[in-house]
Motif scaffolding. Structure first.
Motif, PDB file in Angstrom:
ATOM      1  N   LYS A  35       0.847  -1.195   0.000  1.00  0.00           N
ATOM      2  CA  LYS A  35       0.000   0.000   0.000  1.00  0.00           C
ATOM      3  C   LYS A  35       0.883   1.246   0.000  1.00  0.00           C
ATOM      4  N   LYS A  36       0.285   2.351  -0.434  1.00  0.00           N
ATOM      5  CA  LYS A  36       0.994   3.626  -0.550  1.00  0.00           C
ATOM      6  C   LYS A  36       1.616   4.051   0.785  1.00  0.00           C
ATOM      7  N   LEU A  44       7.308   8.825  -2.635  1.00  0.00           N
ATOM      8  CA  LEU A  44       5.932   9.237  -2.985  1.00  0.00           C
ATOM      9  C   LEU A  44       5.924  10.624  -3.613  1.00  0.00           C
ATOM     10  N   ASP A  48       4.578  11.655  -7.285  1.00  0.00           N
ATOM     11  CA  ASP A  48       3.521  12.659  -7.436  1.00  0.00           C
ATOM     12  C   ASP A  48       3.938  13.753  -8.420  1.00  0.00           C
ATOM     13  N   LYS A  54      -3.953   8.698 -10.833  1.00  0.00           N
ATOM     14  CA  LYS A  54      -3.988   8.130  -9.481  1.00  0.00           C
ATOM     15  C   LYS A  54      -3.523   6.673  -9.474  1.00  0.00           C
ATOM     16  N   TRP A  58       2.318   0.058  -6.311  1.00  0.00           N
ATOM     17  CA  TRP A  58       3.559   0.013  -5.523  1.00  0.00           C
ATOM     18  C   TRP A  58       3.908  -1.418  -5.161  1.00  0.00           C
ATOM     19  N   ALA A  71       7.646   1.574  -8.144  1.00  0.00           N
ATOM     20  CA  ALA A  71       6.350   2.118  -8.561  1.00  0.00           C
ATOM     21  C   ALA A  71       6.154   1.772 -10.031  1.00  0.00           C
TER      22      ALA A  71
END
Lengths: 195, 229
Positions: A35-36, A44, A48, A54, A58, A71
């Motif tokens: 999970k993020k 992150l 971004d 969206k 990961w 990613a």
């Protein structure tokens, strides 16, 4: 010239390599979806700034090079893999490209090198690998070019004949057509698709 | 629009297959053991059995049906293709049926999926029935449920679709098969798959025959130490 222990060792190494050949390392890679929230903050932030969409997948990856975060994203119809170390520092970016999109000069160098190193090579997948600072790699994603310094390599997955059978290899090759690294990929058994 | 089309398609298939048709269901466990003899030759042995649970044409339908024992030699002939040939022995109602099998298969790997194509011809002989000749094609898609690759201790899905053409006693029949499976890769040598093997046959000029097998597959690989790489 005196036969020092170093020279004797070097001699035995050369004899060993000539007799048995230098064996390719076996590729080991295990990725697990995460999970993020499990990803370091600086990784992150970089993602971004690269992608607007969206849908970023990961993964925590374990390989012969250690543990990393990766990613995966699709942007402008290209698949990107962005690899970070466990502290979130950028390691490299890989972009999957069609083989035909490579410049003719590079294609010639790659073909020449692969046909020297392998028997009946067949390219399955090719990725551009970019290594450099964040600014350079961000510009490469966004604009497709940069004035900053960076290193461009090609990571090629291919099938070739070895010991009488076709096997899969991952080869890292630079823009001069020199092989940097070769890993043998152990393919998963295909019995459940064939029988 | 797409959802409506799928719903319509499913309803059509459902009504078509259940109207005035025969329906049988049961359990079909299957074991496949392959041994790598050389870098290009494999020996694949299998055993499968069928246990009937329901049959709408019989009163007492819970019954053991048959056992198949097969043995195939597989020769790798290219980057991703192989030629296979072998023999199957079927034991059913104390009768023995013999089948010879010829097969060509190839597997393509894409980004996160593997697709296998299989073309088979087989000939079945027994003392009680006329010889049966079949041609079949199967396409199978395999996709990991986690990540882009299937690693040990991970689940995957496998979907197959098969078309069989058979010829026996001057009669031609077509059978369609749909096989959705959930697979689990225990390690590089062991895979277990569980799912449904749905078969629809005799739908040309007669009442269709539906068969639903609850299937469990176990694939085991014996690795010769000399050919480990």
């Amino acid at each position: 010239m005196a036969l020092t222990p170093k020279i004797i060792l070097l001699f035995f190494c050369l004899v060993y390599c000539n007799l048995f050949g230098i064996q390719e390392q076996i590729k080991f890679e295990k990725e697990q979806r995460i999970k993020k929230v499990q990803v370091p903050q600086n990784a992150l932030s970089f993602i971004d700034s690269c992608f607007t969409q969206k849908k970023i997948k990961w993964f925590a990856e374990k390989s012969q090079d250690g543990k990393t975060f990766e990613a995966k994203a699709k942007y402008n119809n290209y698949r990107y893999s962005i690899e970070f170390d466990t502290s979130g520092n950028l390691i490299d970016i890989e972009k999957t490209i069609p083989y035909k999109s490579l410049p003719t000069e590079i294609k010639t160098k790659i073909n020449l090198r692969l046909s020297k190193a392998f028997l009946k090579p067949k390219i399955i997948k090719i990725q551009e690998q970019w290594v450099g600072n964040k600014k350079a790699l961000l510009q490469l994603i966004k604009k497709g070019n940069t004035l900053e310094q960076y290193v461009l390599n090609y990571e090629i997955v291919l099938k070739a004949k070895k010991s009488g059978a076709f096997k899969m290899f991952e080869v890292l090759i630079n823009t001069n057509g020199e092989i940097i690294k070769t890993l043998e990929i152990i393919e998963r058994n295909t019995d459940n698709l064939e029988f | 629009m797409r959802k409506t089309f799928y719903l319509f398609f499913c309803i059509m298939i459902y009504s078509f297959s259940w109207s005035q048709s025969t329906f049988t269901s049961g359990l079909l466990p299957r074991i496949r053991i392959s041994s790598k003899l050389t870098n290009t030759i494999k020996w694949v042995n299998g055993i499968e059995s069928r246990q009937l649970f329901t049959d709408n044409t019989k009163k007492n339908s819970f019954d053991y049906v048959l056992t198949d024992i097969s043995s195939l030699a597989s020769f790798k002939i290219g980057h991703n293709s192989s030629l296979n040939g072998g023999y199957l022995l079927r034991i059913e109602d104390n009768q023995v049926t013999h089948r010879t099998i010829q097969q060509y298969s190839f597997v393509y790997s894409y980004h996160a999926i593997r697709v296998g194509h299989r073309f088979v011809t087989d000939q079945t002989f027994s003392t009680t029935t006329l010889p049966k000749y079949r041609g079949r094609y199967r396409v199978t898609l395999e996709k990991p449920l986690n990540g882009d690759k299937i690693n040990p201790n991970e689940f995957y899905i496998k979907l197959s679709n098969e078309y069989l053409f058979s010829y026996q006693d001057s009669k031609l029949d077509i059978e369609l098969r749909v096989l959705p499976f959930l697979g689990y890769e225990l390690n590089l040598k062991n895979k277990i798959e569980a799912g449904i093997d749905y078969r629809l046959s005799k739908f040309i000029n007669s009442d269709p025959k539906n068969t639903l097998w609850f299937t469990i597959n176990w694939f085991y690989t014996i690795q010769n130490p000399k050919n480990k790489k």
